[in-house]
Structures are given as structure tokens and as C-alpha cells.
Design an enzyme around this catalytic site. Structure first.
Site, PDB file in Angstrom:
ATOM      1  N   GLU A 331     -25.083 -15.966  22.176  1.00  0.00           N
ATOM      2  CA  GLU A 331     -23.681 -15.561  22.066  1.00  0.00           C
ATOM      3  C   GLU A 331     -23.512 -14.154  22.623  1.00  0.00           C
ATOM      4  O   GLU A 331     -24.206 -13.227  22.186  1.00  0.00           O
ATOM      5  CB  GLU A 331     -23.230 -15.564  20.608  1.00  0.00           C
ATOM      6  CG  GLU A 331     -23.075 -16.933  19.984  1.00  0.00           C
ATOM      7  CD  GLU A 331     -22.438 -16.868  18.611  1.00  0.00           C
ATOM      8  OE1 GLU A 331     -21.812 -17.854  18.212  1.00  0.00           O
ATOM      9  OE2 GLU A 331     -22.565 -15.823  17.930  1.00  0.00           O
ATOM     10  N   CYS A 332     -22.603 -13.980  23.556  1.00  0.00           N
ATOM     11  CA  CYS A 332     -22.230 -12.671  24.097  1.00  0.00           C
ATOM     12  C   CYS A 332     -23.472 -11.889  24.536  1.00  0.00           C
ATOM     13  O   CYS A 332     -24.069 -12.194  25.558  1.00  0.00           O
ATOM     14  CB  CYS A 332     -21.381 -11.907  23.093  1.00  0.00           C
ATOM     15  SG  CYS A 332     -20.418 -10.574  23.860  1.00  0.00           S
ATOM     16  N   GLY A 333     -23.919 -10.898  23.767  1.00  0.00           N
ATOM     17  CA  GLY A 333     -25.114 -10.162  24.142  1.00  0.00           C
ATOM     18  C   GLY A 333     -26.322 -11.056  24.270  1.00  0.00           C
ATOM     19  O   GLY A 333     -27.170 -10.859  25.154  1.00  0.00           O
TER      20      GLY A 333
END
Length: 452
Positions: A331-333
Site C-alpha cells: 500500500e502506497c509506500g
């Protein structure tokens, strides 16, 4: 009916961001804790950073309550973590009535929606610098704006002098609003800013000292007894809420200062279903537990730890081997870390894991912020039966390259498509690597408002 033993609660809100909500919330949590009370913190809206500070001040985990992404049963289920506490203090987000234009599961995401649903009274934090009696007009407008939202009183922030405080109090008395506290200007307990808002709690070397100072400051200038007496027990009925499916039976979870953004309610639901969570640290060059059935890389700040991640050869190789036969999701990072490389703000490129073709850059910052409704083309681990997912996106990365197939149709809260679709790769050994820029909050139940 509300279960017996549910403590009374309050929502700390304000007319706008930047008024001191977080500092006041932390001060109240620390002050009541110093009195020997058990205080359960919550955060209205999708936020990872404030809850970490809440936990440090209260000594117990803070959970998110999001009316756009969560159904009423899920919101009621969140409150179960408060059983046995003496008091609930929830911190609002942005201004009291600020949310998206089109409602989601239980509302628009505004703190006022949460106040109306729970019946928790609102304590308004008002930055009164540069005004006196006019502050009462603002507060009264907020108090009268919506039926079902009760303003218990106000805490005045950034009071310049005793004379200034007296003038503001005259206005509040005329408006029929109770002043629950008056805080003079005190920069020493301000929390430093960073590119995603506040720094993460664990990054402050004086964290406990700051919490103690905030608690003492609020205790000295607020009527704690009156604030506690203003709290009310939620009238939300307890309803069965299906648990958010765990991604696997044994979850290798990346967990360190580069990968720390995971919602507590997800972990609680996963554990409640019998899943075992196996933390590991990419920054320490650790690999996923070989007994794990799935690997999950949460969001965080990989761009700030680029050199260490690039040097973590064992982690990189271990995750590549793991992904050959088992699902991996970021997720994201975590998604960025699964890509080929990340360009930091200074233009330096750092090698990432290379399981996806994604290349991202922070050399030119551009904010991506908002709720997301995702309809996956390929299922995320554990979410095979979910037609749509609700989440939230917040980052400053730019996509330089994304050659892999898109993972989902992703839309904002108004139903408009966003280009950050996520991506996936099927691995030769049967594994699948998936990644999204949005952070999962819950599977969607009401799905009509953002239907393509």
C-alpha cells in the site's frame, strides 16, 4: 442498545485545520491519564499520524472512525475497544462540517457526521488570535448549523493576555456558550511539521516529555471536571459487523519506521479471525517469515529511508523468492517499495525490490489526497469476494513509469477516475504481486454513488 460499560465520549473539533485540535486532544488525553483515568482515543477520518500520538498520550491504541468508508455497524464495532475505559476522546479532522460532497457508507467523512451518529458532544477549539467577541459568532454559528450536533463548550486557544481572554469570554457569555478552557500562546508544545503533516510519533526523541508538558498545560488552563461531565454515552446500537477478511492465515507484515501506516482495526479484525501476524523489518534487512502465507507491506516513508532499503539485499532477495509462490501486496509506500526505484526529493534514485515495474519520484512534489473507491480487476489478498473497496490516498509521489497491468478502476469520492490505478504481476511460480496507492479501510457496502 449501547452495550453496558460503554464509556461516555466527546469529540474535539474546530472551525478549521491548524487551530490546535491535536495539541488540545493530546493534552486532554495526558491530563486525564495523569488523574488516573483510562481514556480511549479515536480519530475521525483516515489518519495514521495523529493516532500514534494519541496512543503515546493515552497509553492505549487509537482507532479510526470514518463515516465515508465505514458502515454504522463497523463504526459501532470500533467503539467496542473502549469497553472498560472511563472516557472516550475523539479528535476531529479539518473543520467540524468539512467532508466530501457526496456521502459514503455513513456520511461525508465530516466530524459532525460522527457527532450526530454517536451523540458525542463537541468541544470546539477556537484559535482566537486576532479576534475577540467575533469568536463567539463563529462558535455560535457552528453550534446552530446542524440539528443533532451538540456543542458542549469551547476551549480558547492562543489567548494573548488576560484582557483578551476577558473580551472573548464576554462574547461567549452573550452567545450562551460555555468556556471550558483558555490556553495562552505556548510554542514549546507545538508539534513539528513535515511533508505528510506531523512527524511520526516515534521520531520525536522527547515524545513522553512533550505529552507530559501538553497534559500539564491543558490541566492548568482547562476545567477538566467540566469537560468530563460534558461527555455523553453513545446511543449507536450495537450491530453485528462482518470482519474485514484477513489476507491470509499467516501474515508477514513489514513493520518499522519506513512501513508503519496500517489501520489498527484491520490488524484487530485479522487477529480476530485467527490470523497470525509475523512482523519483520526491511530496514533491518530482514526477510518475510518463511512460514507466512502472504506478505503485506503497509504505507510509510520509504523515500526517507532510500539508502538503507537499497542496501538491504537480503530483504530484497528474500521478498523476491517469497513472491514467486505466494501473494505480496503493498500500500502506497509499500507499493513504491515493490517497484523498480524511488527518486528522493534531492534527485537521488534508490533501488527498490523490483517485483513491479513502478518507478516513482519525489523530485517534484505533488499532493495526492482524498477518499478512493476501488473496483479491483484482480483481487487483493483475502478480498476475493469484494466487488469494491473503500480507502484513502495521501502522498506526494509522481509516477514516472507504471508498465504493469492496472489493478483496479479507482475513483475519488465524487466518482471521478484517478490515474493511480495500482498494478499487478502474476509470477511464474503461482504467486501474485499487487500494489495500490490507496490505503484500504473497508470493503464497500453502499456502492452506487461512485459507480462508473
Amino acid at each position: 442498545m449501547t452495550p453496558p460499560g460503554t464509556p461516555p465520549g466527546l469529540i474535539v473539533s474546530a472551525p478549521a485545520s491548524g487551530t490546535g485540535k491535536t495539541t488540545v486532544t493530546l493534552g486532554l488525553l495526558a491530563a486525564f491519564r495523569a488523574q488516573g483515568l483510562c481514556v480511549q482515543p479515536f480519530k475521525s477520518g483516515p489518519d495514521y499520524i495523529d493516532p500514534a500520538f494519541h496512543a503515546a498520550a493515552a497509553g492505549r491504541a487509537s482507532f479510526n472512525m470514518d463515516t465515508w468508508a465505514m458502515t454504522p455497524p463497523l463504526l459501532a464495532a470500533q467503539m467496542q475497544v473502549a469497553m472498560g475505559a472511563d472516557l472516550i476522546i475523539a479528535e476531529g479532522s479539518m473543520g467540524l462540517f468539512d467532508g466530501v460532497a457526496r456521502p459514503g457508507e455513513s456520511g461525508t467523512g465530516a466530524s459532525a457526521d460522527l457527532a450526530a451518529l454517536t451523540g458525542w458532544p463537541v468541544v470546539l477549539v477556537l484559535d482566537v488570535s486576532g479576534q475577540a467577541q467575533t469568536a463567539a459568532a463563529v462558535a455560535k454559528g457552528l453550534a446552530l448549523f446542524r440539528d443533532g450536533v451538540t456543542v458542549a463548550g469551547v476551549i480558547l486557544n492562543k489567548v494573548a493576555s488576560p484582557r483578551h481572554e476577558a473580551l472573548v469570554r464576554v462574547g461567549m457569555e452573550a452567545a450562551g456558550l460555555r468556556v471550558l478552557g483558555a490556553l495562552p500562546r505556548k510554542a514549546e508544545i507545538s508539534l513539528p511539521e513535515r511533508h505528510l503533516g506531523l512527524v511520526q510519533a516515534e521520531e520525536l526523541p522527547r515524545l513522553q516529555a512533550i505529552m507530559a508538558e501538553a497534559g500539564a498545560f491543558v490541566a492548568a488552563h482547562c476545567d477538566l471536571a467540566a469537560i468530563r461531565a460534558a461527555a455523553a454515552v453513545s446511543q449507536m446500537p450495537s450491530q453485528p459487523s462482518p470482519a474485514i477478511p484477513a489476507p491470509g492465515e499467516r501474515i508477514a507484515l513489514a513493520r518499522d519506521s519506513a512501513f508503519s501506516f496500517v489501520y489498527p482495526h484491520l490488524l484487530a479484525d485479522w487477529r480476530a479471525q485467527g490470523a497470525t501476524i509475523l512482523p519483520f523489518s526491511p530496514l533491518a534487512d530482514q526477510v518475510p517469515d518463511p512460514s507466512a502465507t502472504v506478505c503485506w507491506l503497509p504505507g510509510g516513508y520509504p523515500e526517507l529511508h532510500g539508502p538503507r532499503l537499497a542496501a538491504a539485499a537480503a530483504f530484497r532477495k528474500g521478498l523476491q523468492v517469497f513472491a514467486e509462490t505466494r501473494p505480496v501486496h503493498g500500500e502506497c509506500g509499500g507499493y513504491m517499495a515493490l517497484g523498480q526505484g524511488v527518486v528522493a526529493a534531492d534527485g537521488t534514485r534508490h533501488q527498490m525490490v523490483g517485483l513491479l515495474g513502478l518507478e516513482t519520484s519525489f523530485a517534484k512534489r505533488r499532493m495526492h489526497l482524498g477518499y478512493r473507491m476501488s473496483r479491483p480487476h484482480q483481487p487483493l489478498p483475502g478480498l476475493t469476494g469484494a466487488r469494491a473497496l473503500r480507502g484513502h490516498e495521501f502522498h506526494y509521489a509522481t509516477i514516472v513509469a507504471q508498465p504493469d497491468a492496472p489493478l483496479a478502476d479507482v475513483r475519488d469520492a465524487n466518482g471521478e477516475p484517478v490515474p493511480e490505478t495500482g498494478s499487478f504481476r502474476n509470477m511464474p511460480g503461482g504467486g501474485r504481486v499487487t500494489g495500490t496507492f490507496f490505503h484500504l479501510i473497508a470493503p464497500a457496502q453502499a456502492q452506487t454513488e461512485t459507480t462508473p
